[in-house]
Enzyme design. Structure first.
Site, mmCIF file in Angstrom:
data_model
loop_
_atom_site.group_PDB
_atom_site.id
_atom_site.type_symbol
_atom_site.label_atom_id
_atom_site.label_comp_id
_atom_site.label_asym_id
_atom_site.label_seq_id
_atom_site.Cartn_x
_atom_site.Cartn_y
_atom_site.Cartn_z
ATOM 1 N N TYR A 24 119.765 30.038 25.313
ATOM 2 C CA TYR A 24 118.937 31.238 25.398
ATOM 3 C C TYR A 24 119.728 32.540 25.361
ATOM 4 O O TYR A 24 119.153 33.609 25.575
ATOM 5 C CB TYR A 24 118.049 31.162 26.646
ATOM 6 C CG TYR A 24 116.971 30.119 26.502
ATOM 7 C CD1 TYR A 24 115.840 30.367 25.725
ATOM 8 C CD2 TYR A 24 117.095 28.868 27.086
ATOM 9 C CE1 TYR A 24 114.866 29.402 25.559
ATOM 10 C CE2 TYR A 24 116.118 27.893 26.928
ATOM 11 C CZ TYR A 24 115.009 28.166 26.163
ATOM 12 O OH TYR A 24 114.041 27.202 25.987
ATOM 13 N N ASP A 78 113.331 50.367 22.930
ATOM 14 C CA ASP A 78 112.784 49.018 23.015
ATOM 15 C C ASP A 78 111.265 49.064 22.936
ATOM 16 O O ASP A 78 110.614 49.949 23.515
ATOM 17 C CB ASP A 78 113.226 48.379 24.336
ATOM 18 C CG ASP A 78 113.222 46.863 24.285
ATOM 19 O OD1 ASP A 78 112.456 46.306 23.482
ATOM 20 O OD2 ASP A 78 113.982 46.241 25.046
ATOM 21 N N ASP A 103 110.452 32.777 22.504
ATOM 22 C CA ASP A 103 110.910 32.989 23.869
ATOM 23 C C ASP A 103 110.718 34.448 24.286
ATOM 24 O O ASP A 103 110.880 35.367 23.475
ATOM 25 C CB ASP A 103 112.399 32.611 23.945
ATOM 26 C CG ASP A 103 112.985 32.821 25.320
ATOM 27 O OD1 ASP A 103 112.597 32.081 26.242
ATOM 28 O OD2 ASP A 103 113.819 33.736 25.478
ATOM 29 N N PHE A 104 110.399 34.668 25.555
ATOM 30 C CA PHE A 104 110.361 36.004 26.182
ATOM 31 C C PHE A 104 109.706 37.060 25.281
ATOM 32 O O PHE A 104 110.311 38.073 24.946
ATOM 33 C CB PHE A 104 111.779 36.428 26.559
ATOM 34 C CG PHE A 104 111.834 37.625 27.490
ATOM 35 C CD1 PHE A 104 111.233 37.594 28.728
ATOM 36 C CD2 PHE A 104 112.492 38.782 27.115
ATOM 37 C CE1 PHE A 104 111.294 38.699 29.585
ATOM 38 C CE2 PHE A 104 112.561 39.890 27.960
ATOM 39 C CZ PHE A 104 111.954 39.843 29.194
ATOM 40 N N LYS A 138 107.532 39.172 25.929
ATOM 41 C CA LYS A 138 107.295 40.471 26.566
ATOM 42 C C LYS A 138 108.367 41.476 26.175
ATOM 43 O O LYS A 138 108.204 42.677 26.381
ATOM 44 C CB LYS A 138 107.312 40.331 28.092
ATOM 45 C CG LYS A 138 106.179 39.547 28.676
ATOM 46 C CD LYS A 138 106.207 39.627 30.194
ATOM 47 C CE LYS A 138 107.581 39.228 30.720
ATOM 48 N NZ LYS A 138 107.671 39.390 32.178
ATOM 49 N N GLU A 181 105.820 32.655 24.571
ATOM 50 C CA GLU A 181 105.995 32.526 26.021
ATOM 51 C C GLU A 181 105.805 33.900 26.649
ATOM 52 O O GLU A 181 106.728 34.704 26.706
ATOM 53 C CB GLU A 181 107.395 31.988 26.335
ATOM 54 C CG GLU A 181 107.636 31.828 27.833
ATOM 55 C CD GLU A 181 109.079 32.104 28.240
ATOM 56 O OE1 GLU A 181 109.514 31.558 29.258
ATOM 57 O OE2 GLU A 181 109.760 32.883 27.537
ATOM 58 N N GLN A 209 115.498 23.532 37.197
ATOM 59 C CA GLN A 209 115.353 24.897 37.720
ATOM 60 C C GLN A 209 114.323 24.925 38.845
ATOM 61 O O GLN A 209 114.504 25.638 39.830
ATOM 62 C CB GLN A 209 114.929 25.861 36.607
ATOM 63 C CG GLN A 209 116.019 26.127 35.594
ATOM 64 C CD GLN A 209 115.759 27.421 34.858
ATOM 65 O OE1 GLN A 209 116.215 28.479 35.279
ATOM 66 N NE2 GLN A 209 115.029 27.345 33.765
#
Length: 730
Positions: free
Chosen positions: A111, A194, A235-236, A238, A260, A346
């Site tokens: 990642y 961003d 992935d991610f 947001k 995700e 995790q």
């Protein structure tokens, strides 16, 4: 009930302890870049908007093909070799497999990507990856796409393989690297701000930069699809605008896409649902509407069954929460119990392991696209593996339990967008009816006993779950492939056939966004006022419409309004609002077709024989009448075309056979080893037909219009029965 702890999500959950050990190429050394003026792209879609593909198996299930510890689990074999050893098990149960991040990275788990084009990762070699993808066919491979950020090779932002010229223009201007790296700080090169949340462990990529966009699209199209991937898990998401996910999906003809989106704030089903719905809609603006993992349902599952921080929860009513994404937008929800972040080693937000069985009984019988965790299906060397765990109240292991439920899902034809009606929802018992294409299921989750209406047979049950079906096994028999014959004679008999009348109901009731008009009453589909059928909005008349059947001479009906996501049918007690006024009658409806009754007598003697594909239905008769037998004969032929069409593409068949609808429809073939594509088609009454193949995007569907951008093979038409196999050229 104890509130859920506030959880902050990092990309791929690469949290501080792991990050500290893996930032060698993400922070610290010297480098240089050249200044350049970059071109920014306006946020307008360059591709036509398409909904999430429906070409995949609508009753299919996805497998997450790894967990958090997979990359380093064994010192003797790579993870891809482990997957290869399970290929037969994978392809027999799952339609899609979500693979781990495939590129070289600064972290074992992948990642923190560095060299995107290098597929020799901690999970294994590029050759091993391709072998696994090939071995699991017809299951299809989904790549974990980490494009919110990248890491440098010797310094924070010096990207390699691909380099992307003038790296610092590829990095968002508000990234931590411009204060943490001396080289980046000294440079005047900056990207735009961003478009999403920041992520400090890697350099946030400026997705407004066309060079970044083209670099990502090239990597996905040429490297990842070249390895055999057909779709993406982002992935991610947001971390950047959902617009770009839609853009990348459209540019790569994604067969499956899911993001995700795990909100960072404390769990609140309404707030989280709104955030995720906004993200789904933002992807559509980029050209392709992506799915999202149903973290709302994940939170409700945790609080229904108990989770890491509070194992004492028990509230089945949360399963009926209308904020669950599979209820709000079923075609765009990927449901799951745990993944590599929430569970695995995790163990950030894991469900009570004692309730895995009823939790899977829930997601595998309900709408949404279910995803099974690797560690819940297979066995392994540490405590996270639950595949061999016994399921209370049954003789099955958890893996056998999951297999059983997948079989029930497929047999009933439960699809990711199937209709659902909640029949009961209390703290101790949840009951719902799910409408499949072949049968309806009733599913009970919780400790209370429940008895469904007559006509349902229990298929499977255990502690805190039960599944019933209304599929009938006594309404005749279906002939198997090959031929069937009977000889002798049957006496003459009679039968009476009654056809129901069909009516169209309309309503001018106004509805707000996300709501619909439902119809109920004494017509057949309404089950004596207990079921409401969702209407279809006709934009030309500004009315809601519904076609219903009536067996009797008269009927009453009325309308209700409610949330569109309640499904194609819903219980009239599902929070719907009744319209005012008296009930309507058939006089307020439009007759479409009138019912009729007819009597006939039949005498059958001698013998009958049917060719391959025949079916025979025999129905008994009451005393005083004899049996009537009806035989229907059809013949199917397998057409074949050998051609390497490339990743994400497929061979389609069309012609004058039945399914080809006189050259207007094309049937997508099924791929087998050796790039052989086959399709079973029906021989028309003439016994002969012409046919030809086309090629096009796999995501067009299993049956599409021949004018849908397909490419025709060169040469003349093929003739059946002379030709059933071809090697086309385009």
């Amino acid at each position: 009930m104890k509130a859920q702890k506030r959880i902050f999500k990092a990309a791929g959950s690469v949290f501080a302890l792991i990050l500290a050990a893996s930032l060698a190429g993400c922070s610290a050394m010297a480098g240089s870049s050249e200044a350049k003026t970059e071109e920014k792209e306006a946020l307008t879609p360059s591709f036509s908007t398409t909904a999430v593909t429906s070409s995949s198996d609508k009753s299919g299930v996805m497998l997450q093909g790894f967990n958090w510890a997979s990359a380093t689990e064994s010192t003797s074999t790579t993870w891809y070799q482990t997957m290869l050893g399970q290929a037969d098990s994978i392809k027999s149960a799952f339609a899609y497999v979500w693979f781990p991040p495939p590129s070289v990275a600064a972290s074992d788990q992948g990642y923190l990507p560095t060299q995107l084009n290098n597929l020799n990762s901690k999970y294994g070699t590029e050759a091993q990856l391709k072998s696994v993808i090939s071995a699991i066919a017809p299951a299809k491979a989904i790549a974990d796409i980490v494009i919110n950020h990248r890491c440098g090779s010797t310094d924070w932002g010096d990207f390699t393989n691909p380099k992307w010229n003038d790296d610092f223009y590829s990095i968002c201007s508000d990234d931590e690297g411009f204060s943490g790296s001396a080289t980046m700080k000294a440079s005047s090169e900056r990207g735009a701000a961003d478009t999403g949340d920041g992520y400090s462990a890697g350099r946030d990529l400026d997705h407004t930069n066309t060079e970044v966009q083209n670099g990502i699209i090239s990597w996905m199209n040429n490297v990842l699809k070249g390895a055999g991937f057909v779709g993406w898990r982002y992935d991610f998401v947001k971390g950047y605008s959902g617009y770009y996910v839609g853009k990348y999906d459209a540019a790569t003809s994604a067969a499956f896409s899911v993001g995700e989106y795990w909100p960072s704030d404390g769990f609140n089903s309404s707030n989280w649902s709104n955030q995720m719905m906004n993200w789904i809609n933002s992807t559509e603006s980029g050209g392709y509407k992506s799915r999202v993992f149903d973290f709302v349902l994940k939170g409700n599952l945790n609080n229904a069954f108990g989770y890491k921080d509070n194992l004492n929860c028990w509230n089945m009513s949360l399963l009926a929460d209308s904020n669950n994404m599979f209820r709000k937008a079923p075609a765009y929800a990927v449901t799951f119990i745990d993944n590599h972040d929430t569970g695995s080693t995790q163990n950030l937000w894991s469900i009570d392991p004692g309730d895995l069985a009823p939790a899977y009984a829930f997601i595998l019988t309900h709408p949404g696209y279910p995803c099974v965790a690797w560690q819940h299906y297979f066995t392994g060397s540490n405590a996270q593996y639950k595949g061999s765990m016994s399921v209370s109240g049954t003789s099955n292991t958890l893996r056998q339990h999951i297999d059983k439920l997948i079989s029930i899902r497929k047999t009933a034809g439960v699809c990711y967008d199937s209709a659902i009606s909640v029949l009961q929802a209390t703290t101790t018992l949840y009951v719902a009816q799910i409408t499949g294409t072949s049968a309806n299921l009733i599913v009970a989750i919780g400790g209370d006993s429940y008895t469904p209406a007559s006509g349902y047979t229990k298929l499977y049950s255990g502690t805190n779950f039960a599944v019933w079906s209304n599929a009938s096994s006594s309404s005749g028999s279906s002939g198997s492939s090959g031929s069937s014959s009977s000889s002798g004679s049957s006496s003459s008999g009679s039968s009476t056939t009654t056809t129901a009348s069909t009516y169209k109901l309309t309503s001018s009731l106004s509805t707000s966004y996300g709501s619909a008009v439902f119809f109920t009453g004494t017509f057949n589909e309404a089950n004596s006022w207990s079921t409401a059928v969702r209407g279809t909005y006709n934009s030309s008349t500004s009315k809601w419409e519904c076609t219903v059947t009536v067996s009797g001479s008269s009927f009453e009906w009325k309308c209700l309004t409610g949330n569109y996501s309640l499904g194609a049918t819903a219980s009239t007690s599902s929070g719907l609002t009744w319209e005012s006024g008296s009930n309507k009658t058939q006089a307020d409806a439009t007759l479409v077709s009138s019912g009729s009754s007819s009597s006939s007598s039949t005498t059958t003697s001698g013998s009958s024989s049917s060719s391959s594909g025949s079916s025979t239905t025999t129905s008994g008769s009451s005393s005083g009448s004899s049996t009537t037998t009806t035989t229907t004969t059809t013949t199917t032929v397998t057409l074949s075309a050998t051609y390497n069409v490339g990743s994400g593409k497929a061979i389609y068949f069309t012609g004058t056979f039945t399914e080809g609808s006189s050259w207007t429809k094309a049937v997508r073939g099924t791929w087998t080893t050796g790039n052989v594509w086959t399709a079973k088609v029906t021989v028309p009454s003439s016994g002969t037909f012409e046919w030809k193949v086309l090629k096009g995007s796999y995501s067009l569907g299993t049956k599409v219009s021949t004018s849908s951008g397909l490419t025709w093979a060169s040469g003349s038409n093929n003739n059946y029965p002379a030709t059933v196999k071809v090697t086309p050229s385009f």
